[in-house]
Every structure is written in structure tokens, then in C-alpha cells.
Enzyme design. Structure first.
Site, PDB file in Angstrom:
ATOM      1  N   LYS A 137      -9.293  57.910  -6.346  1.00  0.00           N
ATOM      2  CA  LYS A 137     -10.598  58.570  -6.160  1.00  0.00           C
ATOM      3  C   LYS A 137     -11.117  59.306  -7.405  1.00  0.00           C
ATOM      4  O   LYS A 137     -11.718  60.367  -7.295  1.00  0.00           O
ATOM      5  CB  LYS A 137     -10.518  59.560  -4.990  1.00  0.00           C
ATOM      6  N   ASP A 177      -4.420  63.850   4.319  1.00  0.00           N
ATOM      7  CA  ASP A 177      -5.545  64.190   5.213  1.00  0.00           C
ATOM      8  C   ASP A 177      -5.536  63.364   6.500  1.00  0.00           C
ATOM      9  O   ASP A 177      -6.004  63.820   7.552  1.00  0.00           O
ATOM     10  CB  ASP A 177      -6.909  64.054   4.490  1.00  0.00           C
TER      11      ASP A 177
END
Ligand code: BGC
Length: 454
Positions: A155, A191
Site C-alpha cells: 500500500k 485489520d
């Protein structure tokens, strides 16, 4: 009416039933290979054991700090678990400056520890002992609940000196260097694990957690006997463990080449992690806008959009200059727009290109491009979800979902359900549930459940 040529342009994004089945089979195979010790090193869906073995019961109590690092912002949270499936969360968002995303790891962790200290001071808790759950949303090999070695950055992050290191220790050391708060890192989690835990806190049937946000990934509850990499001492007293699939890397062995388009290849070639995270590059918010941008460029070149305008080369220039100019959130806004007014679509076109009056036809073309890119993403995510749902031993399975793409796209959920209906085994009863702050509440729950089982 849409031009036949526009349909043809988008055809590579439309997955046939055969392609869906084939991706599904290849995905299931990779999961099985990731779990097995002998094939794990070559597998690209790694299926890392998380060491989270107990799901919450709802009666967890206490105050916990949580840190959430994994996108362009990071957050510090104070979570008060109140029993009876209840929790309150107080949080603060901090930016991660671009230079820190690619600077040194020590700088990054010092910045985080600094924000943490400010937060604790603001809440008048400088002298209190605070257990912290660290949601660190990157692939990690976990050696235990609070030790996680970063496998690779994703990311857009690329901080030196962190890959291969224990990020729990790095955070702990940064907190120690400041020495102004009594905070203990008690858990590191992904997450997706946070999402699963926060949904399980409210619905005991939750067995899968999925994020479709800046990045894309999922975790699920697996029987310990199937998880070769879980340390033997963790198999004795517990029947299951959450496995972090890290499915973003699916396709790195060529499994997706038969469905990847020229646009997917270009997104990958220009990225800072070439040849990595190929499934993620077809499904996650960090890339979807860029895919639409590339298709739009092709549409302009073939005169399939903005046909009436002589300014097409200028529009192409706008799209060429900046990879991020077509933001992923526009996809959601455009698909949410109403026909034939197209108020949001026209506003986006006006802001991007200075074109005052996009025609209805232009708006429809743009919408169709967005729809095909988003629908393919949702279909791929649902293929992965089906694979995981079918693996779980429960008959009833709730899938906990979070992430900006899933949350804000008006049809992502509906697109996913269409594919789940085709692929999930007939004897399963399934549903999707939106997570409530998995990265915060989930982190506190992991920390709380861990202290309970001690
Ligand atoms: C990371 C995962 C994470 C996902 C969603 C991916 O890039 O590898 O660990 O769960 O993004 O944030």
C-alpha cells in the site's frame, strides 16, 4: 444506449462463469498450499496463523489503547469495553506524512510513539498502566500474539529497516525511548482480524473478516489441525485459530494471468511493489481509480467518450500527468448518481477536465467503465470469501466486512452477494455484516481476550 464499442472495450473486465469457477479453484488450492508446511514457502496465499484463538463472548471489560496503522492515516484509540457486547471508542486521527511512509522505520515508530504520548496526555492518563493492541495492517509472520515480523510493506509504504523485524518490539522501543507513558504492547493484529473480532463481539457466528479499503485482505477461523505453522503448544487446548490469509498476494504465481488485463499490467508495472500483491491491485481502493483512469485514456484515444469535444487531447493530458487524479471515491459517487441528471458525474468531469456540460451519453459511458471495474473487484473478493466460507466447519457463517470501498460503494455488497450465491455450498447459511470499527474495537478485544485466557 451504450455503444457496442464501449461494451467491447470493457469486455476484458467482465468475468465469465468459467473464469469465476477457475479463479475460485485456483484460490482454494493456494489457501490449502499456504496452510501446509511443505508447500507454504511457494504458496502465494500465505495463511499466517495469528495466535488469536478465542472469539469474544461480549462480557469483556476494561480500558485499552489501540493503534491503527495501515493506510494513509493512522489512529490512536481509547476503547472502553463495558460488558454486554458494549464498547465506547474515543479516537484521534493523525496523518502519516508521505516522506515518513518511505523514510526510516525508526522515524516512523518515533512519530507514532509521539502521537501516542500526546493522546495519552490529552486524556489525562500519563500515569495509568495501559495495555495496547496494535493493528498493523501489513503481512506479518506472527511468532506469538505480540510478536510479528513484517514480511513486506504494501500500500505505498516502504520504510527501511522494518522488513524481517518484530514491529511489536520496534513500537515498544520507540515508547521506551520517550519514557513518558506506561504503555505495554500486548497484541499485534491485522485489520482483518480486528474486523472479525469486532463482528464476533456482536454476532457469535462471525467466522470471516474482510477488508476492501486502501488494501484488500481477509482472515477466517480454521481448525488447528489444518494449520501446520501454528506452534504445537497452541494446538493442545484450543480447537481453532484465526488465520490471516494475506490474499492480496494471490496471483503472484501466475494464477490470475488469464484474467488480468493490459490495464492491470500497467498498474503493476508503475507501482513501487512490482509483481507483488496482484489480487490486491485488482480489488483495492488504492488501485481501482487508477484502473479507471487507464481505461478512460484508452476510451479517449478511440474516441469512445467526449466525442463532441475537440479538447480530448487536453483531457488525455490531465489523465496522463497524475496517476492519482481519478480518485477511487469517484467510482462510488458515479455509480450512486441518478439518471439522467448525473449531477455528481458532471461535477467530477467539470473538476477534472473543466468540461461544463458532459452529455448523458458521456456520463453513461463513464458510469459503465466504473461499474465494470468495481463489479470485477467485488466478484473477485466474493470468490475469495466463498473459498473461506466453504472451508469453515460451521454451517452458519457471518462474514464481517470493512474498508472504504465496501462501505461507500453503493453496489459492492450486492455485486458480492451475486457471486457468493453461486459459489457458497448449498448446505451453508451465510450473511454479510458491516464491522463497527474493527481496527479499534477489534484490537481492544484481542487484547482483552488475551488477558482473559491468561
Ligand atoms: C495488507 C494486509 C491488510 C490489507 C487491508 C494489505 O495490503 O497486506 O495485511 O489486511 O492490506 O488493509
Amino acid at each position: 444506449m451504450l455503444d457496442a464499442e464501449v461494451r467491447e472495450l470493457m469486455q476484458p473486465f467482465v468475468l465469465s462463469d468459467y473464469q469465476v469457477q477457475e479463479v475460485y479453484s485456483r484460490f482454494c488450492l493456494e489457501v490449502a498450499r499456504g496452510l501446509k508446511r511443505s508447500t507454504h514457502p511457494q504458496a502465494n496465499v500465505k495463511c499466517f496463523p495469528t495466535y488469536v484463538q478465542d472469539l469474544p463472548t461480549g462480557d469483556e471489560m476494561g480500558k485499552y489503547l489501540a493503534l491503527d496503522l495501515g493506510g494513509t492515516n493512522f489512529r490512536v484509540l481509547l476503547v472502553s469495553l463495558k460488558g454486554h457486547h458494549d464498547a465506547t471508542v474515543d479516537s484521534q486521527i493523525y496523518a502519516v506524512p508521505k516522506d515518513l511512509m518511505v523514510g526510516s522505520g525508526v522515524q516512523l515508530f518515533d512519530h507514532i510513539a509521539g502521537c501516542l504520548a500526546k493522546f495519552v496526555e490529552k486524556h489525562d492518563m500519563k500515569t495509568a498502566y495501559l495495555p495496547l493492541g496494535f493493528t498493523f495492517s501489513f503481512p506479518c509472520v506472527q511468532l506469538g500474539l505480540k510478536e510479528g515480523l513484517l514480511v513486506r510493506w504494501t500500500k505505498g509504504f516502504d520504510c527501511a529497516g522494518v522488513e524481517g523485524e518484530d514491529v511489536g518490539r520496534m513500537l515498544h522501543e520507540a515508547i521506551q525511548r520517550r519514557g513518558d507513558a506506561d504503555i505495554a504492547v500486548v497484541a499485534i493484529l491485522n485489520d482483518t482480524t480486528g474486523t472479525l473480532m469486532s463482528c464476533a463481539h456482536r454476532n457469535a457466528d462471525c467466522r470471516v473478516g474482510v477488508i476492501v479499503g486502501t488494501g484488500c485482505n481477509a482472515c477466517y477461523v480454521e481448525d488447528v489441525e489444518n494449520v501446520d505453522l501454528l506452534r504445537a503448544d497452541f494446538k493442545k487446548s484450543k480447537r481453532s485459530v484465526i488465520v490471516n490469509a494475506e490474499w492480496g498476494a494471490f496471483g503472484e504465481g501466475g494464477q490470475l494471468d488469464f484474467v488480468r488485463t493490459e490495464y492491470d499490467r500497467e498498474v503493476d508495472e508503475k507501482s513501487i511493489n512490482r509483481a507483488e500483491q496482484l489480487f490486491e491491485k485488482m480489488t483495492a481502493g488504492m488501485y481501482l481509480g487508477n484502473l479507471v483512469r487507464l481505461v478512460l485514456l484508452r476510451a479517449l484515444e478511440r474516441k469512445l467518450i467526449f466525442k463532441q469535444s475537440s479538447r480530448r487531447p487536453e483531457f488525455a493530458g490531465v489523465l496522463q500527468r497524475n496517476e492519482e487524479v481519478f480518485e477511487t471515491r469517484y467510482i462510488s459517487e458515479i455509480e450512486d448518481d441518478s439518471f439522467p441528471e448525473f449531477a455528481s458525474t458532471r461535477k467530477i468531469v467539470r473538476n477534472l477536465f473543466g468540461l461544463e456540460k458532459a452529455s448523458v451519453e458521456d456520463c453513461q459511458t463513464l458510469r459503465y467503465i466504473c461499474e465494470c471495474v468495481a463489479k470485477r473487484a467485488a466478484t473477485l473478493v466474493a470468490i475469495g470469501v466463498s473459498g473461506l466460507v466453504n472451508r469453515t466447519s460451521n454451517r452458519r457463517v457471518i462474514v464481517g466486512m470493512d474498508g472504504s470501498v465496501y462501505r461507500y460503494h453503493p453496489k459492492f455488497d450486492a455485486y458480492m452477494r451475486q457471486t457468493l450465491q453461486k459459489l457458497v455450498k448449498a448446505d451453508k447459511e451465510w450473511d454479510i455484516m458491516l464491522s463497527e470499527d474493527g481496527s479499534g474495537r477489534g484490537a481492544a478485544l484481542v487484547a482483552a481476550v488475551a488477558s482473559k485466557s491468561k
